[in-house]
Scaffold this active site. Structure first.
Site, PDB file in Angstrom:
ATOM      1  N   LEU A 197       0.833  -1.192   0.000  1.00  0.00           N
ATOM      2  CA  LEU A 197       0.000   0.000   0.000  1.00  0.00           C
ATOM      3  C   LEU A 197       0.874   1.251   0.000  1.00  0.00           C
ATOM      4  O   LEU A 197       1.877   1.311   0.694  1.00  0.00           O
ATOM      5  CB  LEU A 197      -0.928   0.004   1.225  1.00  0.00           C
ATOM      6  CG  LEU A 197      -1.993  -1.083   1.251  1.00  0.00           C
ATOM      7  CD1 LEU A 197      -2.768  -1.017   2.558  1.00  0.00           C
ATOM      8  CD2 LEU A 197      -2.961  -0.936   0.096  1.00  0.00           C
ATOM      9  N   LEU A 228      -7.730   5.477   6.345  1.00  0.00           N
ATOM     10  CA  LEU A 228      -7.504   4.057   6.099  1.00  0.00           C
ATOM     11  C   LEU A 228      -6.026   3.746   5.851  1.00  0.00           C
ATOM     12  O   LEU A 228      -5.402   4.313   4.951  1.00  0.00           O
ATOM     13  CB  LEU A 228      -8.341   3.595   4.901  1.00  0.00           C
ATOM     14  CG  LEU A 228      -8.257   2.115   4.541  1.00  0.00           C
ATOM     15  CD1 LEU A 228      -8.778   1.251   5.676  1.00  0.00           C
ATOM     16  CD2 LEU A 228      -9.023   1.836   3.256  1.00  0.00           C
ATOM     17  N   ASP A 229      -5.493   2.824   6.650  1.00  0.00           N
ATOM     18  CA  ASP A 229      -4.123   2.314   6.507  1.00  0.00           C
ATOM     19  C   ASP A 229      -3.063   3.407   6.565  1.00  0.00           C
ATOM     20  O   ASP A 229      -1.981   3.263   5.992  1.00  0.00           O
ATOM     21  CB  ASP A 229      -3.978   1.519   5.190  1.00  0.00           C
ATOM     22  CG  ASP A 229      -4.781   0.238   5.212  1.00  0.00           C
ATOM     23  OD1 ASP A 229      -4.969  -0.326   6.304  1.00  0.00           O
ATOM     24  OD2 ASP A 229      -5.237  -0.190   4.132  1.00  0.00           O
ATOM     25  N   GLU A 230      -3.341   4.493   7.268  1.00  0.00           N
ATOM     26  CA  GLU A 230      -2.376   5.584   7.374  1.00  0.00           C
ATOM     27  C   GLU A 230      -2.051   5.926   8.827  1.00  0.00           C
ATOM     28  O   GLU A 230      -1.490   6.976   9.108  1.00  0.00           O
ATOM     29  CB  GLU A 230      -2.891   6.830   6.634  1.00  0.00           C
ATOM     30  CG  GLU A 230      -2.999   6.649   5.130  1.00  0.00           C
ATOM     31  CD  GLU A 230      -3.384   7.926   4.404  1.00  0.00           C
ATOM     32  OE1 GLU A 230      -3.329   8.999   5.035  1.00  0.00           O
ATOM     33  OE2 GLU A 230      -3.736   7.851   3.218  1.00  0.00           O
TER      34      GLU A 230
END
Length: 285
Positions: A197, A228-230
Site C-alpha cells: 500500500l 484508512l491504513d495511514e
C-alpha cells in the site's frame, strides 16, 4: 523473585534534567530500576522515556507511585502513565476468513509468548468458530450488512465495551471500522496489512505485485485511524523475492511476514514500548 514490575512511560517537551528528576522520584522511594530507555526528538524538541521498576522494591501500589509524579508532571508539562504488569491487558481479536494471523496469535497466547488475556474473538463470518472455541475462547459472529453497516458495528462496539477491552487486533479483519469506533479506541486498535500500500490497492495485492515484478514484499503493523491504513506505524518487515517466484509463493511468504510483524507489533504494545506523537511512534526495544 517476583517478575511483577511497574512501567512508567512518558513524553514531554525536551529540556535538561528530565531523566534525573524522574529517577529521583523512583530511587528516593526505594525503587529498583530494572530497565530504562530514552529518546530525544531534536527536530521537534520532544522527549520520550520508558522505565521498568521492580514492584517488590516499592512499599506502595502503582496508583500511589503515579501520585508521587503529580508535581513533576505539572512542572514539565508531562504526559505520564504508570502501569502495573500484574494486570494483563485484555485483547479482543477480530478476523474474517483468513486464518493465518488469528491462528498464530492464538498459538502465541496459548504458549505464553504473548502476555495478555483474550476475552473473545469477533468475526463477520462463522469460518473460524471451531478453531477459536478449541482454545476455549468465546466466539461472536457479527455479520456486517453492506447496506447498513452501523447495526453490525454497534454490536461490535457493545462487545468490545462489555469485555472491558484494552486493545483490539484486526487479524485480517476485512471490514473498515467506522470513524466513531476509531476515535473511541484511539491508539488501541492494531492492524496488519501488506506493505504494498498504496501501490497495490484492492483485491489480490500479491497478484498485482507479481505482475509488476516486485523484488520485495512485506507487511506493516500500525494503529488504526480514520484515515484508512495511514495510522502510526508500529512495526514493519520485508522479504526478498525473485522474478521466478509464482504468485502462490508470494502469497505464502507474504502470510509468513504478516503474522510475524503483527505478533511483534502486538508484543511491543502489550509491553508498553510504543509511544505515539502525531502520526509517528517511538518504539523502545
Amino acid at each position: 523473585m517476583s517478575d511483577r514490575t511497574y512501567r512508567i512511560v512518558l513524553d514531554c517537551p525536551d529540556r535538561i534534567g528530565i531523566v534525573t528528576r524522574v529517577g529521583e522520584v523512583i530511587t528516593n522511594n526505594g525503587g529498583w530500576i530494572k530497565e530504562a530507555a530514552h529518546y530525544s526528538d531534536e527536530e521537534n524538541n520532544w522527549f520520550f522515556s520508558r522505565f521498568e521498576i521492580k514492584a517488590e522494591s516499592l512499599s506502595f501500589s502503582a496508583e500511589v507511585l503515579a501520585q508521587k509524579f503529580a508535581g513533576l508532571k505539572e512542572e514539565f508539562s508531562m504526559n505520564l502513565q504508570v502501569l502495573d504488569t500484574s494486570r494483563p491487558k485484555k485483547v479482543v481479536l477480530m478476523a474474517s476468513k483468513g486464518s493465518h494471523c488469528l491462528s498464530d496469535l492464538l498459538d502465541r497466547w496459548k504458549s505464553g509468548d504473548l502476555d495478555c488475556d483474550i476475552p473473545c474473538v469477533i468475526s463477520n463470518h462463522e469460518d473460524m468458530r471451531s478453531m477459536v472455541e478449541w482454545y476455549g475462547i468465546p466466539y461472536f459472529c457479527v455479520p456486517i450488512d453492506p447496506s447498513n453497516k452501523s447495526v453490525g458495528f454497534a454490536e461490535v462496539e457493545r462487545l468490545v465495551t462489555e469485555h472491558e477491552t484494552d486493545c483490539v487486533v484486526l487479524a485480517r479483519y476485512m471490514q473498515i471500522l467506522p470513524p466513531s469506533l476509531c476515535q473511541t479506541l484511539k491508539h488501541k486498535v492494531i492492524n496488519i496489512h501488506h506493505s504494498f500500500l498504496p501501490s497495490f490497492i484492492g483485491a489480490k495485492p500479491y497478484h498485482q505485485a507479481a505482475e509488476r515484478g516486485v523484488k520485495l514484499i512485506g507487511a506493516t503493523c500500525h494503529y488504526v485511524t480514520e484515515d484508512l491504513d495511514e495510522g502510526p506505524i508500529i512495526d514493519q518487515d520485508v522479504v526478498r523475492v525473485k522474478h521466478s517466484d509464482k504468485v502462490e509463493e508470494l502469497v505464502r511468504r507474504g502470510k509468513d511476514v504478516e503474522k510475524v510483524v503483527l505478533a511483534r507489533g502486538l508484543r511491543a504494545h502489550l509491553e508498553d514500548r510504543v509511544l505515539v506523537r502525531g502520526n509517528k511512534t517511538v518504539v523502545f526495544n
